[in-house]
Write a protein that holds these residues in place. Sequence first.
Motif, PDB file in Angstrom:
ATOM      1  N   GLN A  45       0.832  -1.193   0.000  1.00 24.77           N
ATOM      2  CA  GLN A  45       0.000   0.000   0.000  1.00 24.77           C
ATOM      3  C   GLN A  45       0.869   1.247   0.000  1.00 24.77           C
ATOM      4  N   GLY A  46       0.535   2.149  -0.885  1.00 30.03           N
ATOM      5  CA  GLY A  46       1.238   3.414  -0.936  1.00 30.03           C
ATOM      6  C   GLY A  46       2.310   3.486  -1.994  1.00 30.03           C
ATOM      7  N   THR A  69      -5.832   1.451  -3.390  1.00 30.46           N
ATOM      8  CA  THR A  69      -5.212   1.636  -2.079  1.00 30.46           C
ATOM      9  C   THR A  69      -6.278   1.518  -1.007  1.00 30.46           C
ATOM     10  N   VAL A  73      -8.545   8.242   2.981  1.00 31.43           N
ATOM     11  CA  VAL A  73      -8.789   9.210   1.909  1.00 31.43           C
ATOM     12  C   VAL A  73      -9.307  10.503   2.533  1.00 31.43           C
ATOM     13  N   VAL A 138      -1.612  10.366  -4.064  1.00 28.39           N
ATOM     14  CA  VAL A 138      -1.335   9.186  -3.254  1.00 28.39           C
ATOM     15  C   VAL A 138       0.033   9.329  -2.588  1.00 28.39           C
ATOM     16  N   TYR A 158      -0.585   9.370  -8.634  1.00 30.07           N
ATOM     17  CA  TYR A 158      -1.874  10.046  -8.708  1.00 30.07           C
ATOM     18  C   TYR A 158      -2.949   9.076  -9.179  1.00 30.07           C
ATOM     19  N   THR A 159      -4.184   9.372  -8.821  1.00 27.21           N
ATOM     20  CA  THR A 159      -5.304   8.554  -9.241  1.00 27.21           C
ATOM     21  C   THR A 159      -6.525   9.441  -9.426  1.00 27.21           C
ATOM     22  N   ILE A 191      -3.016   3.549  -9.671  1.00 31.73           N
ATOM     23  CA  ILE A 191      -2.162   4.668  -9.262  1.00 31.73           C
ATOM     24  C   ILE A 191      -1.091   4.859 -10.327  1.00 31.73           C
ATOM     25  N   VAL A 244      -4.584   9.024   0.639  1.00 27.30           N
ATOM     26  CA  VAL A 244      -4.927   9.774  -0.559  1.00 27.30           C
ATOM     27  C   VAL A 244      -5.454  11.139  -0.142  1.00 27.30           C
TER      28      VAL A 244
END
Length: 282
Positions: A45-46, A69, A73, A138, A158-159, A191, A244
């Motif tokens: 994650q991340g 992820t 958020v 992110v 980014y997402t 991501i 996020v």
Amino acid sequence: MWLACGAVRLRAAAAGAGWFAARSSRVCRSGERLLEVVEALARPQGSALPLDAPLAHWAALAVPFAPPTRGTVYGTLLNHVDALAALGDKVNAAPYKAPPRAPVLYIKPRNTLAGHRQPVVVPADATELEIGATLGVVIGATACNVGEARALEHVAGYTVVNDLCIPHESVYRPSLRFRCRDGFCPIGPAIVARKMVSDPNYLMIEIGVDGRVVQRVRTDRLVRPVAKLIADVTEFMTLRAGDVLMIGVAAGAPRARAGQRVTIVIENVGTLETPLVAAASR
């Protein structure tokens, strides 16, 4: 996490320091594509997904995605110049009597997360939903009291985020009741690594409903550009890998109803699709 499509079910089990291993319990024609999706999501994650492949490669995968992820958020209100201007004299009214001097944040908890192409239920007490199209930043490394000059070094990628909510008037005190229903934070499809986006402060965001474009905005109208937003937020709280940070929604957010399909396109980042369904059809 589970991913399902037709007769295929894939299970990813935790292994090691946040890594996931995926296996297939059954095989169907779309099995290879599903495995490819799971392999893409099987990262700590991340960390940014290795999307050096063209975005068209991912758009061609005609299956639902899991959220990329599971971090926290955070939403940001009034971070678009036009969104702040749209309030007019209301920003000078009680109880605050002035425009916000710090980022106005709220949280989209885990129950709100939905992936690319996953249906979102429009609650029975809502006739339509407001579409909050925004860029999601992110975090890739713990960020605490970071300076603006080095803030982007803490970004993994980014997402695309669809910050859905039931239309309401509250601004300074975001309502959990209206913003945190199940599935109210579609995110994805993946991501995109930070190096793939040269300038997050100059991206086109396009919103479509049932194939018709209903709004176009740019990220160059931010009160706090991405690096400044990260610096100001981490001055009073820590952001961790996988979190996020949404940069905010422009004024005049369009709306959609059950039975419609929402599409958000952010250049160089991807396309997020969200079908809205009525509560009775669940």
